[in-house]
Structures are given as C-alpha cells and as structure tokens.
Design a protein around this motif. Structure first.
Motif, PDB file in Angstrom:
ATOM      1  N   GLN A 255      -2.021  -9.721  -8.470  1.00 46.78           N
ATOM      2  CA  GLN A 255      -2.411  -9.682  -9.873  1.00 46.78           C
ATOM      3  C   GLN A 255      -3.624  -8.790 -10.079  1.00 46.78           C
ATOM      4  N   GLN A 256      -4.595  -8.915  -9.158  1.00 48.23           N
ATOM      5  CA  GLN A 256      -5.790  -8.080  -9.273  1.00 48.23           C
ATOM      6  C   GLN A 256      -5.436  -6.610  -9.170  1.00 48.23           C
ATOM      7  N   ILE A 257      -4.561  -6.292  -8.205  1.00 49.22           N
ATOM      8  CA  ILE A 257      -4.184  -4.897  -8.005  1.00 49.22           C
ATOM      9  C   ILE A 257      -3.468  -4.372  -9.236  1.00 49.22           C
ATOM     10  N   GLN A 258      -2.644  -5.228  -9.821  1.00 50.58           N
ATOM     11  CA  GLN A 258      -1.941  -4.791 -11.019  1.00 50.58           C
ATOM     12  C   GLN A 258      -2.937  -4.500 -12.141  1.00 50.58           C
ATOM     13  N   ASN A 259      -3.951  -5.361 -12.268  1.00 48.78           N
ATOM     14  CA  ASN A 259      -4.985  -5.134 -13.285  1.00 48.78           C
ATOM     15  C   ASN A 259      -5.746  -3.849 -13.028  1.00 48.78           C
ATOM     16  N   GLN A 260      -6.113  -3.636 -11.751  1.00 42.39           N
ATOM     17  CA  GLN A 260      -6.930  -2.468 -11.409  1.00 42.39           C
ATOM     18  C   GLN A 260      -6.180  -1.158 -11.594  1.00 42.39           C
ATOM     19  N   THR A 261      -4.913  -1.154 -11.181  1.00 43.28           N
ATOM     20  CA  THR A 261      -4.184   0.114 -11.177  1.00 43.28           C
ATOM     21  C   THR A 261      -3.496   0.399 -12.500  1.00 43.28           C
ATOM     22  N   GLY A 262      -3.207  -0.654 -13.249  1.00 42.69           N
ATOM     23  CA  GLY A 262      -2.524  -0.445 -14.518  1.00 42.69           C
ATOM     24  C   GLY A 262      -1.075  -0.024 -14.363  1.00 42.69           C
ATOM     25  N   ILE A 263      -0.532  -0.189 -13.177  1.00 44.34           N
ATOM     26  CA  ILE A 263       0.863   0.164 -12.949  1.00 44.34           C
ATOM     27  C   ILE A 263       1.755  -0.973 -13.462  1.00 44.34           C
ATOM     28  N   THR A 264       2.880  -0.597 -14.052  1.00 46.05           N
ATOM     29  CA  THR A 264       3.835  -1.604 -14.500  1.00 46.05           C
ATOM     30  C   THR A 264       4.514  -2.221 -13.279  1.00 46.05           C
ATOM     31  N   PHE A 265       4.457  -3.542 -13.197  1.00 46.16           N
ATOM     32  CA  PHE A 265       5.093  -4.232 -12.069  1.00 46.16           C
ATOM     33  C   PHE A 265       6.383  -4.893 -12.540  1.00 46.16           C
TER      34      PHE A 265
ATOM     35  N   GLU B 122       7.351 -21.245  -9.989  1.00 45.15           N
ATOM     36  CA  GLU B 122       5.898 -21.388 -10.086  1.00 45.15           C
ATOM     37  C   GLU B 122       5.236 -20.007  -9.996  1.00 45.15           C
ATOM     38  N   GLU B 123       5.764 -19.204  -9.055  1.00 51.05           N
ATOM     39  CA  GLU B 123       5.273 -17.843  -8.893  1.00 51.05           C
ATOM     40  C   GLU B 123       5.423 -17.087 -10.211  1.00 51.05           C
ATOM     41  N   ALA B 124       6.593 -17.215 -10.805  1.00 51.65           N
ATOM     42  CA  ALA B 124       6.863 -16.508 -12.050  1.00 51.65           C
ATOM     43  C   ALA B 124       5.911 -16.969 -13.149  1.00 51.65           C
ATOM     44  N   LEU B 125       5.755 -18.269 -13.288  1.00 47.74           N
ATOM     45  CA  LEU B 125       4.941 -18.795 -14.382  1.00 47.74           C
ATOM     46  C   LEU B 125       3.483 -18.391 -14.227  1.00 47.74           C
ATOM     47  N   THR B 126       2.968 -18.397 -12.999  1.00 47.29           N
ATOM     48  CA  THR B 126       1.538 -18.138 -12.840  1.00 47.29           C
ATOM     49  C   THR B 126       1.184 -16.655 -12.888  1.00 47.29           C
ATOM     50  N   MET B 127       2.113 -15.788 -12.516  1.00 46.66           N
ATOM     51  CA  MET B 127       1.728 -14.392 -12.371  1.00 46.66           C
ATOM     52  C   MET B 127       2.072 -13.497 -13.546  1.00 46.66           C
TER      53      MET B 127
ATOM     54  N   LYS C 254       4.838   5.227 -11.553  1.00 48.65           N
ATOM     55  CA  LYS C 254       4.697   4.710 -12.914  1.00 48.65           C
ATOM     56  C   LYS C 254       5.093   3.243 -12.953  1.00 48.65           C
ATOM     57  N   VAL C 255       6.078   2.910 -12.136  1.00 48.73           N
ATOM     58  CA  VAL C 255       6.562   1.540 -12.113  1.00 48.73           C
ATOM     59  C   VAL C 255       6.712   1.112 -10.661  1.00 48.73           C
ATOM     60  N   LEU C 256       6.250  -0.087 -10.373  1.00 54.02           N
ATOM     61  CA  LEU C 256       6.390  -0.613  -9.022  1.00 54.02           C
ATOM     62  C   LEU C 256       7.404  -1.754  -9.042  1.00 54.02           C
ATOM     63  N   LEU C 257       8.377  -1.683  -8.143  1.00 53.36           N
ATOM     64  CA  LEU C 257       9.405  -2.710  -8.066  1.00 53.36           C
ATOM     65  C   LEU C 257       9.127  -3.578  -6.849  1.00 53.36           C
ATOM     66  N   LEU C 258       9.080  -4.877  -7.038  1.00 55.16           N
ATOM     67  CA  LEU C 258       8.780  -5.767  -5.910  1.00 55.16           C
ATOM     68  C   LEU C 258       9.881  -6.809  -5.782  1.00 55.16           C
ATOM     69  N   ASP C 259      10.589  -6.780  -4.659  1.00 52.34           N
ATOM     70  CA  ASP C 259      11.697  -7.709  -4.465  1.00 52.34           C
ATOM     71  C   ASP C 259      11.265  -8.880  -3.588  1.00 52.34           C
TER      72      ASP C 259
ATOM     73  N   ALA D  34       0.838  -1.206   0.000  1.00 51.52           N
ATOM     74  CA  ALA D  34       0.000   0.000   0.000  1.00 51.52           C
ATOM     75  C   ALA D  34       0.870   1.251   0.000  1.00 51.52           C
ATOM     76  N   ARG D  35       1.924   1.223   0.783  1.00 55.56           N
ATOM     77  CA  ARG D  35       2.795   2.382   0.896  1.00 55.56           C
ATOM     78  C   ARG D  35       3.446   2.697  -0.450  1.00 55.56           C
ATOM     79  N   ALA D  36       3.820   1.638  -1.158  1.00 58.33           N
ATOM     80  CA  ALA D  36       4.463   1.851  -2.448  1.00 58.33           C
ATOM     81  C   ALA D  36       3.454   2.243  -3.528  1.00 58.33           C
ATOM     82  N   LEU D  37       2.192   1.781  -3.378  1.00 58.45           N
ATOM     83  CA  LEU D  37       1.174   2.089  -4.388  1.00 58.45           C
ATOM     84  C   LEU D  37       0.608   3.491  -4.221  1.00 58.45           C
TER      85      LEU D  37
END
Ligand SMILES: Nc1ncnc2c1ncn2[C@@H]1O[C@H](COP(=O)(O)OP(=O)(O)OP(=O)(O)O)[C@@H](O)[C@H]1O
Ligand SMILES: [Mg+2]
Lengths: 358, 306
Positions: A182-192, A200-205, A158-163, A150-153
C-alpha cells in the motif's frame, strides 16, 4: 461511467473462451488512474484470466482493452506498458537480484549506468538493498516476492498487475507486505490491479473492489459499499458472513422494500437494485443482530450452539419457522450468553438489513 | 550459476551415505571392470614395444608416442622434426566432430523444443518416433546412407528428376558425407537431453521476459538458452565425444581422404598390419584431449556457481 482521462484501464465487454470454456463473459470495468483496484472472487472465477488478458498473454475472443486512451487488445505483451508480479514470482533463476530487476530497464533501452541507479532506488523501496548480489535461490519466499515486485516496478509501468502475490507467504509476513504494498502504491502513484481470493486482503487494501463470479463482474465498489450494500446474494455471501432470511417482499419503492419475516413481522428496509416482489432474501450481518428477551424481537428461535472465536462468540440460533441465523457477540463478561436450547428473540435495525436479488 | 536442485540433491546424498555404499557397489564393480581396467590396459600397452604381427613385446618403450609426434626420417636416425600426419588427422577429426555437433544442435534444439511443447501423450509419441531408426544397427544405417547419397543414388536421382540439379551432386567421399553420417548417427543424443531440459523449463519465465519488454529473440537468448544450457551442454558432449572417435561414418562415407582418429586407431588393431602400442597411444592422446576439454568446462561451470 464517462470515459474521462482519469481512467487508467477501460475494459469493454471482454470475452475470453478457452475452447468451449468461457472464462470471461462480457466483462466491463473502468479502473481509475492511481487506484488500488482489486479483483476478488472464488477460485476459477477468471481473475487470473482477466489479468493475463490485460498483460497480453491471452488473446481475447471479443471486446476491447483501452489503456489511457489506447486500445492495446492487439499488442504483444512486450509492447504493453504494464508489468506483472507473477503468482509464483517467475524470477530468472540464472540472474542475481540486480540483473533480474535491471532486465526490463535494459530492454527499454536504458544504459547500464542509469539502469543501475534505478535498480538501487527500487531495491531501496522494497528494502532489499543488502540483497542485490544474491541469486533468487538464496532468498526466502518473502524476499523473492519483493524482488518480483521490484522487477515489475523498475520500468515505472503505467499499470501494475499483481496476481495473488501474497498467497505464498505466511500470515505475519503477508500482513507486513500488505502494508508495504500500500505504501509503495501511494509513493509511486502507479495504478495497481490486484488479484486475490482473500476477502480480508481485498477489504483492507483496496480503493475499489470488483467481485467476480463465473467470469462475470457481480459488483464494483469500495470495500464499504460492497460489504454494506451488496447487490446480490452472491456478493453478500462471499464478502464477510451474512444471514440470509427467506422473506416475502410485498412492496418496493425508491430503494426501499417491505417484507414479511419468518414469523410474520413486517419491516421496511433498504433493497438492492433489481429486487422484486414475491419471495426473496433478506441479508442481515451477524454483528447487526442482538439477542433480546422473548417477545421483544423480530424473529424467534432456539439456541443451537456457541462457537468460541477468542474476541468474539458466535451464537447459532435455529428459527422456529426453519433456517438458522448466526449472531455475533463480543466476548465480554457484561453480556449474558443464552444457554443452548433456550428460546430467544432476535432483533435488528431494519436499516442495516438488505433485500437482495437472487 | 543457480543450480539449487543439483545442490540440494547433493546435500541429500550426503545424508544417505550410509545406505549409499552397498547400493552403489554394483556400479563401482561394473565401472571398475569395464572402464578402469581396459583404460589401464590401454595405458600400459601404449608404453610397450610393438610385435610385428600385432600384439606386443613386454618391454618398456616410448616409441609409440615418439612415432605419433615426431618424424625421424625413413631409417629413424635423422634429427626429429614434428610429424604432422597424425596431428592433422586429429585436427580434422575435431573439426568434423565439431561441425557434426553444430548441425546436431541446430536441428536438435528446435526438434527437442517442438517435442517438449507438445501436450499430453503427443510428446511421448514424437520421442518414440525419433528413436525408431536407432533400433537398426549403426553399421547398417551408415551403409544405407552411403547408398542414399552416392552419385547415382536416390537423392541425386530425385534432385535431377525434379530439375534442381543437372549433374549428380557429389557427396560421397567428401567431408560433407562424413558430417552427414555423424549428424545422423548421433542426433538423438542431442535431442534427448535438450528435450529433458526444455521439459523442465518454467514457461512463466518466458512470459515474465515478454512482460518486461523482451522480444522473442531476446527471450530466447537471455532467458531460455541459459535455463536449458545444461541440456545443451550435455547434448553437445554426447554428440562430440563419440563423433571424435567414430570410425564407421568416416570409413564408409568419407573414403581414404577423410580419415579420422577412430579409423586410425581401428587400423592399428586390425589383422597383422597393426601396431598395438601406437593404437593404444593414439587412444590415450584422444582420451586426454577429451578429458582436458571436459575438465576445463567443469572448472568454468564451478566458477560460475560461486
Ligand atoms: N489454459 C486454459 N485452458 C482451459 N481452461 C482454462 C485455462 N486457463 C484457465 N481456464 C479455466 O478458466 C477459468 C478461469 O480460470 P482462472 O485461472 O482465471 O481462475 P482464477 O480466478 O484465477 O482462479 P484461482 O483463484 O484458483 O487462481 C477456470 O474455469 C479455468 O478452469
Ligand atoms: Mg488465479
């Protein structure tokens, strides 16, 4: 790729040295606007370094970072319109949830009333509205993770970095937060730009994945491309499980190659770019192989052992010519499971096998 | 305020209360003998009658406190008016100690930050260097300081020979000399607790602040200072309290004009001229003052925690 305006981040030939350790070796990537882009690779391959370089915490030794047309390589972190969700959250311990989320908004010069409204919105988005007055130390790991998000959003970067934001969560929670992300990314349209070493995380998201090894990008593509058409041995081996057969390649033309399998059968199958004649590797996924009656398959071997995995069963087969192959079978009663020690033939559709570059 | 580690450790202590009693006994004995008993004696003496050659007569009296706060004229029979002499000595002491604390913080914070951010063994070496002068007795250090800063001492000679000043810079026997002396005496008490706090500081918080558009100044004031505040407060208390009662620096560097509480109290117990009950009363007043300030601070902290 052309430099059109739907490129969010254009990383050009970035090199990062720590003393004489090269953490990034000439990395070039185009990350598209609105994309869920994942950096995937083994520990120590440079994923965090690449994120830190984009955020501005590390100076680069060489190269350029273009964010929506602007070279940001020489800007301070507080001047870059990107926000980070830190691996260990790094929430301000002396501020409550609201103050944490409001921090960036106030720095951008928003007045308190507007900032407060925005904090309300973002906390709603991450489902933490009831926790607005808690201190970080009074939250569970998953809640802290969502506060960090939330703090980062909140400042609408323009771009959100997630480590590796999910690495501290248990499996159940991780799966729930994955969906939420994934939902938040869809809703906000911010580049993640999302870092993980969990395939598995990579493949699904992800929309697209960059596979990194030793500070170099090995392959960029969608989950399907990377899984089904790996460019090289590293990618094939790192993403999912695969069997690598030693073959000798005789002929290469238009993305196809002919090769001789152990045991002498010759097949024609897709070949990765850069594959060359001579000894090479053929990648065949365990789920593409079937066990057939003797004399009906492409290679021959003896069953070494069974590995029981619940829904699946892995059968390991030692090839007559050396090397071993894993076959994945569904764990259903209809299928006959060969006994350990039995001589079997293995068959696969050559179109689903792939000749690789070493 | 979020102080979960402290809360946790408190919770842990509770669990181990069974072991705690015998283990903590030596501390209680030491505190009892060397803190509670002397303070109780001091309190008692402050309510006794003075004996003219030092010492006391065992007879209850409020004379010491009366002397501290009220002026009853030369023969003690005029109507009482407030006696400002001692109150102003107290006030000056608080001011001097405050200034010394401020300068210790000003110099001590960057020093502690510098030491805490050195890598590997370097920080240990720097810490060691900071403490070396303190292996020498405080009295000797204060006297050396006196020689250094007097009108024809090395400091002035140095400044004059380089043409920075033409007349000796008069420091000795001024407030500044006392403040310098206090500053120098107690600097490590500021550096060490701040060092410990900075050492524990999570530098990812500074990155998070920068990531959220905070300038360096804002990062310092909104993130770093609140996080290391316990260390700063501890340092300030450790410098302020002994500065308040110090007598070496004011005596040796400040001269007669710059008398502080410590010297006042010391006088009362020296030779035949002293007044033990008055010295004890002044000590009790000083002690109460310090306790009131600390209690107020503790209250304030406790309110912040909730
Ligand atoms: N500050 C540093 N000084 C020296 N070397 C460093 C530093 N930070 C990282 N490295 C090195 O750079 C390489 C890449 O590190 P990085 O942290 O980017 O890996 P990573 O891909 O994020 O790994 P992980 O999945 O374990 O987090 C590693 O070999 C690491 O040892
Ligand atoms: Mg990392």
């Amino acid at each position: 790729m052309s430099r059109d305006n739907n490129i969010a981040v254009d990383i050009q030939n970035v090199t990062k040295m720590y003393g004489d350790v090269t953490a990034l070796k000439g990395v070039s990537l185009d990350i598209r606007d609105n994309e869920f882009f994942t950096l995937l690779g083994p520990s120590g391959c440079g994923k965090t370094t690449l994120l830190r370089v984009i955020a501005g915490f590390e100076e680069i030794s060489n190269g350029a970072i273009i964010l929506y047309g602007q070279n940001i390589a020489n800007l301070m972190p507080n001047e870059r319109p990107v926000n980070t969700v830190f691996q260990q959250y790094a929430l301000f311990p002396h501020m409550n949830v609201t103050e944490n989320v409001m921090f960036g908004l106030l720095r951008l010069g928003q007045d308190r009333a507007n900032a407060k409204t925005r904090v309300g919105e973002v906390l709603e988005l991450v489902q933490l509205s009831d926790f607005a007055d808690r201190m970080p130390s009074q939250l569970s790991g998953g809640q802290q993770q969502r506060v960090a998000l939330a703090r980062a959003l909140a400042p609408s970067p323009k771009v959100l970095l997630l480590d590796e934001p999910l690495s501290a969560l248990d499996l159940k929670l991780r799966q729930a937060v994955r969906l939420e992300l994934q939902q938040i990314q869809n809703q906000t349209g911010i580049t993640f730009i999302f870092v993980t070493h969990d395939q598995e995380e990579a493949l699904t998201m992800s929309d697209r994945i960059a596979v990194i090894e030793s500070g170099q990008v090995q392959q960029v593509g969608s989950a399907r491309e990377i899984y089904e058409a790996p460019k090289n041995k590293f990618v094939a081996d790192f993403i999912g499980k695969t069997n690598l057969l030693d073959v000798s390649v005789t002929d290469l033309a238009r993305g196809k190659g002919s090769c001789i399998l152990p045991g002498g059968v010759q097949i024609t199958c897709p070949a990765a770019e850069g594959a060359h004649a001579g000894s090479g590797h053929l990648s065949v996924r365990p789920e593409r192989i079937t066990i057939t009656a003797l004399g009906k398959g492409l290679v021959q071997g003896t069953v070494a052992r069974h590995i029981y995995l619940g829904t699946d069963l892995h059968v390991e087969v030692n090839l007559v010519e050396g090397g071993h192959v894993t076959v994945r079978m569904q764990n259903s009663t209809q299928i006959q499971i060969p006994k350990v020690g039995q001589l079997v033939c293995l068959d696969f559709e050559p179109n689903f096998a792939r000749l690789l570059v070493d | 305020m979020a102080a979960s580690p402290q809360q946790n450790s408190r919770a842990m202590n509770n669990n181990y209360d069974g072991f705690g009693v015998p283990l903590i006994l030596p501390s209680w004995i030491i505190i009892g003998f060397f803190l509670v008993v002397p303070v109780a004696m001091m309190l008692m003496y402050s309510f006794l009658t003075k004996e003219f050659r030092g010492g006391v007569i065992w007879e209850f009296s409020l004379a010491a406190y009366d002397q501290f706060f009220f002026d009853r004229g030369l023969f003690g029979d005029s109507p009482p008016v407030i006696e400002w002499t001692y109150i102003s000595i107290f006030w000056r002491s608080i001011w001097q100690a405050g200034v010394a604390t401020f300068f210790c913080l000003l110099i001590g914070f960057p020093t502690a930050w510098f030491i805490a951010t050195r890598t590997g063994r370097n920080s240990t070496i720097w810490l060691f260097l900071i403490t070396i002068p303190y292996w020498v007795n405080l009295l000797i250090r204060t006297i050396s300081m006196k020689f250094l800063i007097r009108d024809n001492g090395p400091l002035n000679e140095f400044l004059i020979s380089f043409g920075v000043i033409s007349e000796p810079f008069h420091i000795i026997n001024t407030n500044l000399a006392v403040q310098l002396g206090l500053f120098y005496s107690y600097l490590p008490f500021m550096v060490l607790p701040i060092y410990a706090a900075v050492e524990r500081y999570n530098f990812a918080l500074s990155e998070a602040a920068a990531d959220l558009y905070a300038s360096r100044t804002v990062t310092l004031t909104k993130v770093i200072l609140p996080a290391v505040k316990p260390g700063i407060v501890a340092g300030c208390i450790l410098v302020f309290v002994p500065s308040l009662g110090a007598f070496l620096a004011p005596d040796l560097l400040g001269g007669a004009k710059n008398f502080m509480i410590g010297s006042l109290i010391e006088e009362q117990f020296k030779g035949n001229a002293g007044n033990w009950p008055f010295g004890a009363a002044a000590s009790m007043i000083l002690l109460s003052l310090v306790l009131i300030v600390l209690t107020l601070y503790a209250r304030h902290q406790a309110r912040g925690q909730r």
